[in-house]
Design a protein around this motif. Structure first.
Motif, PDB file in Angstrom:
ATOM      1  N   TRP A 109       0.842  -1.187   0.000  1.00 33.91           N
ATOM      2  CA  TRP A 109       0.000   0.000   0.000  1.00 33.91           C
ATOM      3  C   TRP A 109       0.881   1.242   0.000  1.00 33.91           C
ATOM      4  N   PHE A 110       0.404   2.280  -0.656  1.00 34.42           N
ATOM      5  CA  PHE A 110       1.047   3.594  -0.641  1.00 34.42           C
ATOM      6  C   PHE A 110       0.091   4.592  -0.017  1.00 34.42           C
ATOM      7  N   VAL A 111       0.647   5.638   0.571  1.00 31.44           N
ATOM      8  CA  VAL A 111      -0.139   6.777   1.027  1.00 31.44           C
ATOM      9  C   VAL A 111       0.190   7.922   0.077  1.00 31.44           C
ATOM     10  N   TRP A 112      -0.842   8.490  -0.533  1.00 30.58           N
ATOM     11  CA  TRP A 112      -0.656   9.494  -1.570  1.00 30.58           C
ATOM     12  C   TRP A 112      -1.414  10.765  -1.242  1.00 30.58           C
ATOM     13  N   ASN A 113      -0.755  11.886  -1.419  1.00 31.39           N
ATOM     14  CA  ASN A 113      -1.381  13.198  -1.295  1.00 31.39           C
ATOM     15  C   ASN A 113      -1.509  13.740  -2.720  1.00 31.39           C
ATOM     16  N   PRO A 114      -2.722  13.920  -3.235  1.00 29.41           N
ATOM     17  CA  PRO A 114      -2.886  14.397  -4.609  1.00 29.41           C
ATOM     18  C   PRO A 114      -2.195  15.729  -4.881  1.00 29.41           C
ATOM     19  N   ASP A 115      -1.965  16.521  -3.849  1.00 28.80           N
ATOM     20  CA  ASP A 115      -1.308  17.820  -4.027  1.00 28.80           C
ATOM     21  C   ASP A 115       0.156  17.802  -3.600  1.00 28.80           C
ATOM     22  N   GLY A 116       0.685  16.619  -3.325  1.00 30.11           N
ATOM     23  CA  GLY A 116       2.054  16.524  -2.822  1.00 30.11           C
ATOM     24  C   GLY A 116       2.971  15.729  -3.739  1.00 30.11           C
ATOM     25  N   ARG A 117       4.023  15.214  -3.148  1.00 30.18           N
ATOM     26  CA  ARG A 117       5.005  14.423  -3.890  1.00 30.18           C
ATOM     27  C   ARG A 117       4.485  13.015  -4.141  1.00 30.18           C
ATOM     28  N   ASN A 118       5.181  12.304  -5.014  1.00 32.28           N
ATOM     29  CA  ASN A 118       4.845  10.901  -5.252  1.00 32.28           C
ATOM     30  C   ASN A 118       5.201  10.072  -4.023  1.00 32.28           C
ATOM     31  N   PRO A 119       4.439   9.017  -3.761  1.00 30.10           N
ATOM     32  CA  PRO A 119       4.756   8.151  -2.623  1.00 30.10           C
ATOM     33  C   PRO A 119       6.131   7.507  -2.792  1.00 30.10           C
ATOM     34  N   ARG A 120       6.823   7.304  -1.672  1.00 29.04           N
ATOM     35  CA  ARG A 120       8.151   6.684  -1.708  1.00 29.04           C
ATOM     36  C   ARG A 120       8.233   5.425  -0.867  1.00 29.04           C
ATOM     37  N   HIS A 121       7.311   5.268   0.063  1.00 32.44           N
ATOM     38  CA  HIS A 121       7.378   4.133   0.982  1.00 32.44           C
ATOM     39  C   HIS A 121       6.229   3.167   0.718  1.00 32.44           C
ATOM     40  N   ALA A 122       6.559   1.903   0.519  1.00 32.42           N
ATOM     41  CA  ALA A 122       5.546   0.868   0.352  1.00 32.42           C
ATOM     42  C   ALA A 122       5.266   0.237   1.713  1.00 32.42           C
ATOM     43  N   HIS A 123       4.034   0.310   2.147  1.00 32.61           N
ATOM     44  CA  HIS A 123       3.632  -0.282   3.426  1.00 32.61           C
ATOM     45  C   HIS A 123       3.286  -1.749   3.213  1.00 32.61           C
ATOM     46  N   GLU A 124       3.728  -2.579   4.115  1.00 29.58           N
ATOM     47  CA  GLU A 124       3.485  -4.019   3.992  1.00 29.58           C
ATOM     48  C   GLU A 124       2.073  -4.415   4.405  1.00 29.58           C
ATOM     49  N   THR A 125       1.416  -3.569   5.197  1.00 26.66           N
ATOM     50  CA  THR A 125       0.051  -3.885   5.640  1.00 26.66           C
ATOM     51  C   THR A 125      -0.863  -2.686   5.428  1.00 26.66           C
ATOM     52  N   ARG A 126      -2.134  -2.966   5.300  1.00 27.20           N
ATOM     53  CA  ARG A 126      -3.144  -1.916   5.173  1.00 27.20           C
ATOM     54  C   ARG A 126      -3.174  -1.086   6.441  1.00 27.20           C
ATOM     55  N   GLU A 127      -3.042  -1.749   7.586  1.00 31.24           N
ATOM     56  CA  GLU A 127      -3.078  -1.044   8.871  1.00 31.24           C
ATOM     57  C   GLU A 127      -1.955  -0.014   8.972  1.00 31.24           C
ATOM     58  N   SER A 128      -0.775  -0.381   8.504  1.00 28.83           N
ATOM     59  CA  SER A 128       0.361   0.538   8.524  1.00 28.83           C
ATOM     60  C   SER A 128       0.104   1.749   7.629  1.00 28.83           C
ATOM     61  N   ALA A 129      -0.448   1.514   6.450  1.00 27.98           N
ATOM     62  CA  ALA A 129      -0.755   2.611   5.530  1.00 27.98           C
ATOM     63  C   ALA A 129      -1.848   3.507   6.094  1.00 27.98           C
ATOM     64  N   ASP A 130      -2.888   2.908   6.682  1.00 29.43           N
ATOM     65  CA  ASP A 130      -3.956   3.700   7.302  1.00 29.43           C
ATOM     66  C   ASP A 130      -3.411   4.578   8.422  1.00 29.43           C
ATOM     67  N   ALA A 131      -2.563   3.997   9.256  1.00 29.81           N
ATOM     68  CA  ALA A 131      -1.979   4.756  10.371  1.00 29.81           C
ATOM     69  C   ALA A 131      -1.139   5.923   9.856  1.00 29.81           C
ATOM     70  N   GLU A 132      -0.382   5.701   8.794  1.00 34.45           N
ATOM     71  CA  GLU A 132       0.444   6.775   8.226  1.00 34.45           C
ATOM     72  C   GLU A 132      -0.426   7.851   7.594  1.00 34.45           C
ATOM     73  N   ALA A 133      -1.485   7.454   6.899  1.00 41.15           N
ATOM     74  CA  ALA A 133      -2.397   8.439   6.305  1.00 41.15           C
ATOM     75  C   ALA A 133      -3.042   9.301   7.385  1.00 41.15           C
ATOM     76  N   LYS A 134      -3.446   8.688   8.481  1.00 39.95           N
ATOM     77  CA  LYS A 134      -4.037   9.441   9.588  1.00 39.95           C
ATOM     78  C   LYS A 134      -3.023  10.372  10.227  1.00 39.95           C
ATOM     79  N   ARG A 135      -1.794   9.876  10.419  1.00 36.43           N
ATOM     80  CA  ARG A 135      -0.735  10.707  11.007  1.00 36.43           C
ATOM     81  C   ARG A 135      -0.482  11.936  10.134  1.00 36.43           C
ATOM     82  N   LEU A 136      -0.375  11.704   8.837  1.00 39.20           N
ATOM     83  CA  LEU A 136      -0.125  12.818   7.919  1.00 39.20           C
ATOM     84  C   LEU A 136      -1.295  13.790   7.873  1.00 39.20           C
ATOM     85  N   ALA A 137      -2.519  13.269   7.936  1.00 42.31           N
ATOM     86  CA  ALA A 137      -3.702  14.138   7.934  1.00 42.31           C
ATOM     87  C   ALA A 137      -3.734  15.028   9.177  1.00 42.31           C
ATOM     88  N   TYR A 138      -3.405  14.461  10.339  1.00 41.13           N
ATOM     89  CA  TYR A 138      -3.348  15.269  11.569  1.00 41.13           C
ATOM     90  C   TYR A 138      -2.245  16.328  11.477  1.00 41.13           C
TER      91      TYR A 138
END
Length: 78
Positions: free
Chosen positions: A8-37
């Protein structure tokens, strides 16, 4: 259904291209939430890999000089 080999990748449509591949959905969700906060008002999307493709580089083809000249002249911007 197992997600073996998926990532999974976390992508910001107005930002840079994703660079980190998350091995689990939970990890990607947590990162997306962290970035949103950390970036109020910005959107972060979790993207799941579903397929991948690669093409082979084609071999060079020998051309006659007449073909080279015709092709080169057709592609000149002036």
């Amino acid at each position: 259904m197992k997600d073996e080999g998926k990532f999974w990748f976390v992508w910001n449509p107005d930002g840079r291209n994703p660079r980190h591949a998350h091995e689990t959905r939970e990890s990607a969700d947590a990162e997306a939430k962290r970035l949103a906060y950390a970036n109020p008002g910005e959107t972060f999307v979790v993207l799941k890999s579903v397929a991948g493709f690669r093409s082979h580089v084609s071999e060079p083809v020998s051309l006659s000089l007449a073909d080279c000249r015709a092709q080169a002249c057709d592609e000149l911007p002036f």
